[in-house]
Design an enzyme around this catalytic site. Structure first.
Site, mmCIF file in Angstrom:
data_model
loop_
_atom_site.group_PDB
_atom_site.id
_atom_site.type_symbol
_atom_site.label_atom_id
_atom_site.label_comp_id
_atom_site.label_asym_id
_atom_site.label_seq_id
_atom_site.Cartn_x
_atom_site.Cartn_y
_atom_site.Cartn_z
ATOM 1 N N LYS A 249 0.842 -1.206 0.000
ATOM 2 C CA LYS A 249 0.000 0.000 0.000
ATOM 3 C C LYS A 249 0.881 1.261 0.000
ATOM 4 C CE LYS A 249 -3.776 -2.288 2.556
ATOM 5 N NZ LYS A 249 -4.533 -2.285 3.822
ATOM 6 N N TYR B 272 -12.195 -3.617 -3.196
ATOM 7 C CA TYR B 272 -12.711 -3.916 -1.859
ATOM 8 C C TYR B 272 -14.175 -4.365 -1.855
ATOM 9 C CZ TYR B 272 -8.416 -2.622 0.496
ATOM 10 O OH TYR B 272 -7.112 -2.590 0.938
ATOM 11 N N ASN C 191 -1.456 -0.251 7.342
ATOM 12 C CA ASN C 191 -0.860 -1.540 7.707
ATOM 13 C C ASN C 191 -0.011 -2.137 6.574
ATOM 14 O OD1 ASN C 191 -2.947 -2.273 6.046
ATOM 15 N ND2 ASN C 191 -4.124 -3.353 7.600
ATOM 16 N N HIS D 277 -1.779 -5.246 1.546
ATOM 17 C CA HIS D 277 -3.019 -6.005 1.378
ATOM 18 C C HIS D 277 -2.644 -7.408 0.931
ATOM 19 C CE1 HIS D 277 -6.821 -7.532 -0.093
ATOM 20 N NE2 HIS D 277 -6.149 -7.927 -1.163
ATOM 21 N N GLU E 284 -9.310 -11.059 -7.282
ATOM 22 C CA GLU E 284 -8.431 -9.886 -7.220
ATOM 23 C C GLU E 284 -7.375 -9.927 -8.328
ATOM 24 O OE1 GLU E 284 -8.960 -9.105 -2.421
ATOM 25 O OE2 GLU E 284 -7.043 -9.865 -3.151
HETATM 26 P P1 ADP Z 1 -7.208 -7.241 5.838
HETATM 27 O O1 ADP Z 1 -6.432 -6.221 5.042
HETATM 28 O O2 ADP Z 1 -6.416 -7.691 7.039
HETATM 29 O O3 ADP Z 1 -7.761 -8.359 5.023
HETATM 30 P P2 ADP Z 1 -9.896 -6.151 5.916
HETATM 31 O O4 ADP Z 1 -10.158 -6.809 4.605
HETATM 32 O O5 ADP Z 1 -10.850 -6.451 7.031
HETATM 33 O O6 ADP Z 1 -8.436 -6.450 6.469
HETATM 34 O O7 ADP Z 1 -9.864 -4.567 5.725
HETATM 35 C C1 ADP Z 1 -9.205 -4.007 4.625
HETATM 36 C C2 ADP Z 1 -8.362 -2.838 5.078
HETATM 37 O O8 ADP Z 1 -9.200 -1.809 5.562
HETATM 38 C C3 ADP Z 1 -7.401 -3.100 6.238
HETATM 39 O O9 ADP Z 1 -6.187 -3.680 5.817
HETATM 40 C C4 ADP Z 1 -7.205 -1.716 6.796
HETATM 41 O O10 ADP Z 1 -6.242 -0.977 6.064
HETATM 42 C C5 ADP Z 1 -8.556 -1.066 6.567
HETATM 43 N N1 ADP Z 1 -9.473 -1.097 7.728
HETATM 44 C C6 ADP Z 1 -10.162 -2.166 8.178
HETATM 45 N N2 ADP Z 1 -10.959 -1.818 9.212
HETATM 46 C C7 ADP Z 1 -10.762 -0.500 9.420
HETATM 47 C C8 ADP Z 1 -11.294 0.464 10.339
HETATM 48 N N3 ADP Z 1 -12.207 0.121 11.253
HETATM 49 N N4 ADP Z 1 -10.858 1.731 10.245
HETATM 50 C C9 ADP Z 1 -9.960 2.097 9.320
HETATM 51 N N5 ADP Z 1 -9.427 1.248 8.416
HETATM 52 C C10 ADP Z 1 -9.815 -0.035 8.459
HETATM 53 MG MG MG Z 2 -9.260 -8.352 3.508
#
Ligand code: ADP
Ligand code: MG
Length: 198
Positions: free
Chosen positions: A11, A51, A153, A156, A167
């Protein structure tokens, strides 16, 4: 099984933190094979499509966020997962389109699960040490909510084989995914070890 593929994006924060090499090194030394790579600034449309490929994602992301607040005994900003999910999507689109990202396809046995394990849990505050999100970044649901932005974080990674397939189709043309053999595939997967001793 050794042909399982997963989709990874470094990212914008990962690129800005100059962690491209470190992140690739980690997946590479695991034994995974990079089969596609590109650097680009995603459009808002791409980010949103990415997403929302899984129609359940909005609800799931909201539920995860609520559960994380519960575990820490902090009131969540909303009790409705869909409301939270929609907020997260808006923040994510803004985040992912803010600068260059590196999109990749990694291949290998259990690629999806292995990459998720190495990437770590969504929230850096609680992702395990030894994972990318646990070792290199310090964000949380709480800080992200207060600042109305996406959790930063770094990476992805597809959550399931089905998610990975969708994807990869969204981000790469079939001809951009390369089919080739690495010499190390032999020691990872071949039944016989013929050829090691001269
Ligand atoms: P992952 O990336 O671990 O699969 P998710 O698919 O649940 O996680 O969410 C996608 C991305 O959205 C996360 O990596 C994070 O960057 C962001 N995200 C998820 N939940 C939140 C939240 N409550 N507030 C802000 N950003 C969030
Ligand atoms: Mg995810």
């Amino acid at each position: 099984m050794q042909n399982e593929k997963t989709f990874v994006i470094i990212k914008p924060d990962g690129v800005q933190r100059t962690l491209i090499g470190e992140i690739i090194r980690r997946y590479e030394r695991m034994g995974l094979k990079m089969v596609a790579l590109k650097m680009l600034v995603p459009t808002a449309e791409m980010a949103e499509r990415h997403y929302t490929l899984d129609p359940e994602w909005l609800r799931k992301v909201g539920e995860k966020s609520i559960a994380s607040y519960k575990a820490k005994n902090i009131p969540a900003p909303s009790d409705d997962p869909i409301t939270l999910g929609k907020k997260v999507l808006t923040r994510l689109v803004k985040f992912v389109t803010s600068g260059p990202v590196v999109a990749m396809v990694w291949q290998g046995a259990h690629a999806v699960g292995i990459v998720r394990k190495m990437t770590g849990g969504t929230e850096p505050l609680s992702s395990d040490i030894g994972t990318i999100r646990g070792d290199f970044v310090l964000d949380s649901y709480q800080i992200a909510d207060v600042s109305d932005r996406a959790i930063r974080n770094l990476v992805h990674a597809s959550g399931s084989v089905a998610e990975a397939e969708n994807e990869i189709k969204l981000w790469f043309k079939p001809e951009e995914i390369l089919n080739y053999r690495l010499i190390q595939d032999a020691i990872l997967y071949d039944v016989n070890l013929d050829g090691i001793l001269e």
